[in-house]
Design an enzyme around this catalytic site. Structure first.
Site, PDB file in Angstrom:
ATOM      1  N   LYS A 114       0.821  -1.202   0.000  1.00 23.05           N
ATOM      2  CA  LYS A 114       0.000   0.000   0.000  1.00 23.05           C
ATOM      3  C   LYS A 114       0.861   1.260   0.000  1.00 23.05           C
ATOM      4  CE  LYS A 114      -4.566   1.104   1.461  1.00 23.05           C
ATOM      5  NZ  LYS A 114      -5.552   1.111   2.524  1.00 23.05           N
ATOM      6  N   LYS A 198     -12.698  -4.594 -11.495  1.00 25.59           N
ATOM      7  CA  LYS A 198     -13.349  -4.421 -10.199  1.00 25.59           C
ATOM      8  C   LYS A 198     -13.933  -3.012 -10.089  1.00 25.59           C
ATOM      9  CE  LYS A 198     -12.316  -3.778  -5.358  1.00 25.59           C
ATOM     10  NZ  LYS A 198     -11.511  -3.956  -4.177  1.00 25.59           N
ATOM     11  N   LYS A 201     -13.500   3.312  -7.125  1.00 29.89           N
ATOM     12  CA  LYS A 201     -13.465   4.756  -7.340  1.00 29.89           C
ATOM     13  C   LYS A 201     -12.281   5.151  -8.216  1.00 29.89           C
ATOM     14  CE  LYS A 201     -12.462   7.292  -3.979  1.00 29.89           C
ATOM     15  NZ  LYS A 201     -12.196   8.053  -2.771  1.00 29.89           N
TER      16      LYS A 201
HETATM   17  P1  AMP Z   1     -12.955   0.402  -0.286  1.00 31.05           P
HETATM   18  O1  AMP Z   1     -13.708   1.674  -0.487  1.00 31.05           O
HETATM   19  O2  AMP Z   1     -12.363  -0.155  -1.540  1.00 31.05           O
HETATM   20  O3  AMP Z   1     -11.976   0.456   0.849  1.00 31.05           O
HETATM   21  O4  AMP Z   1     -14.029  -0.690   0.159  1.00 31.05           O
HETATM   22  C1  AMP Z   1     -14.876  -0.581   1.276  1.00 31.05           C
HETATM   23  C2  AMP Z   1     -15.661  -1.884   1.402  1.00 31.05           C
HETATM   24  O5  AMP Z   1     -16.406  -2.176   0.209  1.00 31.05           O
HETATM   25  C3  AMP Z   1     -14.750  -3.098   1.634  1.00 31.05           C
HETATM   26  O6  AMP Z   1     -15.368  -3.961   2.568  1.00 31.05           O
HETATM   27  C4  AMP Z   1     -14.663  -3.768   0.287  1.00 31.05           C
HETATM   28  O7  AMP Z   1     -14.477  -5.153   0.403  1.00 31.05           O
HETATM   29  C5  AMP Z   1     -16.014  -3.421  -0.358  1.00 31.05           C
HETATM   30  N1  AMP Z   1     -15.874  -3.255  -1.823  1.00 31.05           N
HETATM   31  C6  AMP Z   1     -15.209  -2.272  -2.480  1.00 31.05           C
HETATM   32  N2  AMP Z   1     -15.302  -2.420  -3.833  1.00 31.05           N
HETATM   33  C7  AMP Z   1     -16.040  -3.534  -4.046  1.00 31.05           C
HETATM   34  C8  AMP Z   1     -16.499  -4.222  -5.209  1.00 31.05           C
HETATM   35  N3  AMP Z   1     -16.223  -3.813  -6.452  1.00 31.05           N
HETATM   36  N4  AMP Z   1     -17.243  -5.343  -5.038  1.00 31.05           N
HETATM   37  C9  AMP Z   1     -17.526  -5.782  -3.780  1.00 31.05           C
HETATM   38  N5  AMP Z   1     -17.145  -5.189  -2.655  1.00 31.05           N
HETATM   39  C10 AMP Z   1     -16.411  -4.071  -2.759  1.00 31.05           C
END
Ligand code: AMP
Ligand code: TRP
Length: 330
Positions: A114, A198, A201
């Site tokens: 990261k 995937k 954002k």
């Molecule tokens: P993030 O904003 O990427 O840190 O994600 C926040 C939460 O949303 C985490 O629990 C991720 O596992 C879930 N998440 C993010 N993107 C996805 C996606 N494309 N599909 C499923 N879960 C997601």
């Protein structure tokens, strides 16, 4: 009340999308009926990586609260609050830091990755705060003696570390102060974005959570289907079609029929997209309306977060006293 206690958190780091809902928030909405749940907007965690530009932080916190409420999290049933409003999170993170070997933190598999990844976005994460991210997360969970933690599988190393810290604390201070928390993984798969990668954002391929029916339609229109298919009567290949991926998630009742018709050239991509938009909007149109309504009530949002903060503090203060007593810190 003998229900097990759940704690989970999410970083307020910008506009929430459908992937976040499918992967995490939707699961919380289900869990709220069977557990005593505490959900926190973890603004201190957001600061560990976004410390240099905090201009959007308060706005992001408010938006996240609106997302949670419009998804159906009940602010009476659950404790919903902002992490930094309950000072015990910071206090416990400090105390846990005393007993956390540096090697444990340096060993977290995502840590070095990261740092590298985000340095390409101009963020220097070689900070004390970022190294301590898992300590703060452990503090969040054990401050409430939570036994279950719904998270994505990417968080498993953090949960393992939390358990190690619990064992170490209980061993050093010779007291079973904390229970060992277990992860609760949702069985949702990663939701693809409108380009098939995937949904994220950073790829600009999302469907925003709370999108209007028109926005949902417009985003679906942008999805690439089988490029070999020119005319409606051409036989399609759903295996390489993004719309089909979405039908599998949002239209389980019709997906088999659609797949058959696509392979036989009996349904066109336009119609397939239209069906998908209708299905998705059954879920999203309501959320969109609730979001609009809540956006007009900033005072209500503030009250919800203050109410949650008070309830969280009652538990946090009690447990903190016990923790400090075990450490002979008064
Ligand atoms: P993030 O904003 O990427 O840190 O994600 C926040 C939460 O949303 C985490 O629990 C991720 O596992 C879930 N998440 C993010 N993107 C996805 C996606 N494309 N599909 C499923 N879960 C997601
Ligand atoms: N690290 C978690 C994530 O990125 C967010 C988080 C912070 C959290 N504190 C927590 C999750 C406590 C569960 C419990 O998804």
């Amino acid at each position: 009340m003998n229900k097990e206690r759940i704690f989970s958190g999410m970083q307020p780091s910008g506009r929430f999308h459908l992937g976040n809902y499918m992967g995490a928030l939707g699961n919380w909405v289900k869990l709220q009926h069977d557990y005593e749940c505490i959900f926190s907007i973890v603004d201190l965690h957001a600061l560990t990586s976004s410390y240099a530009d905090t201009s959007q932080l308060q706005e992001n916190i408010r938006e996240m609260a609106i997302d949670w409420l419009s998804a159906g999290l009940d602010p009476e049933k659950n404790i919903i609050f902002v992490q930094s409003h309950v000072k015990e999170h910071a206090e416990l993170a400090m105390l846990l830091g005393m007993i956390t070997p540096l090697s444990w933190l340096e060993r977290v598999p995502t840590y070095k990755d990261k740092i590298q990844n985000l340095s390409t976005q101009g963020k220097d994460l070689r900070t004390y705060g970022f190294l301590g991210y898992p300590v703060l997360m452990a503090a969040d969970i054990i401050l409430y003696k939570a036994t279950r933690v719904p998270v994505g599988e990417d968080q498993s190393a953090h949960l393992e570390l939390t358990r190690e810290m619990v064992r170490r604390f209980n061993y050093i201070y010779n007291k079973e102060v904390f229970p060992e928390p277990q992860a609760v993984y949702s069985n949702a798969k990663v939701l693809p974005g409108i380009d098939g990668r995937k949904m994220s954002k950073s790829y600009d391929n999302t469907i925003p959570f709370g999108a209007s029916p028109e926005e949902v339609e417009a985003r679906i229109k942008m999805m690439i289907t089988d490029p070999q298919r020119i005319k409606k009567i051409d036989k399609g290949n759903p295996d390489i079609c993004i719309v089909y991926q979405f039908q599998k998630v949002f239209n389980t009742s019709e997906v088999e029929d659609i797949e058959r018709k696509c392979r036989a050239g009996e349904i066109g991509c336009m119609q397939c997209k239209k069906i998908l938009a209708e299905k998705m909007n059954v879920l999203l149109a309501d959320i969109h309306l609730r979001r609009e309504e809540l956006s007009r009530k900033p005072n209500y949002i503030r009250e919800v977060l203050e109410h949650g903060e008070k309830r969280a503090r009652v538990i946090a203060e009690k447990n903190m006293a016990e923790i400090k007593a075990a450490m002979n810190v008064f």
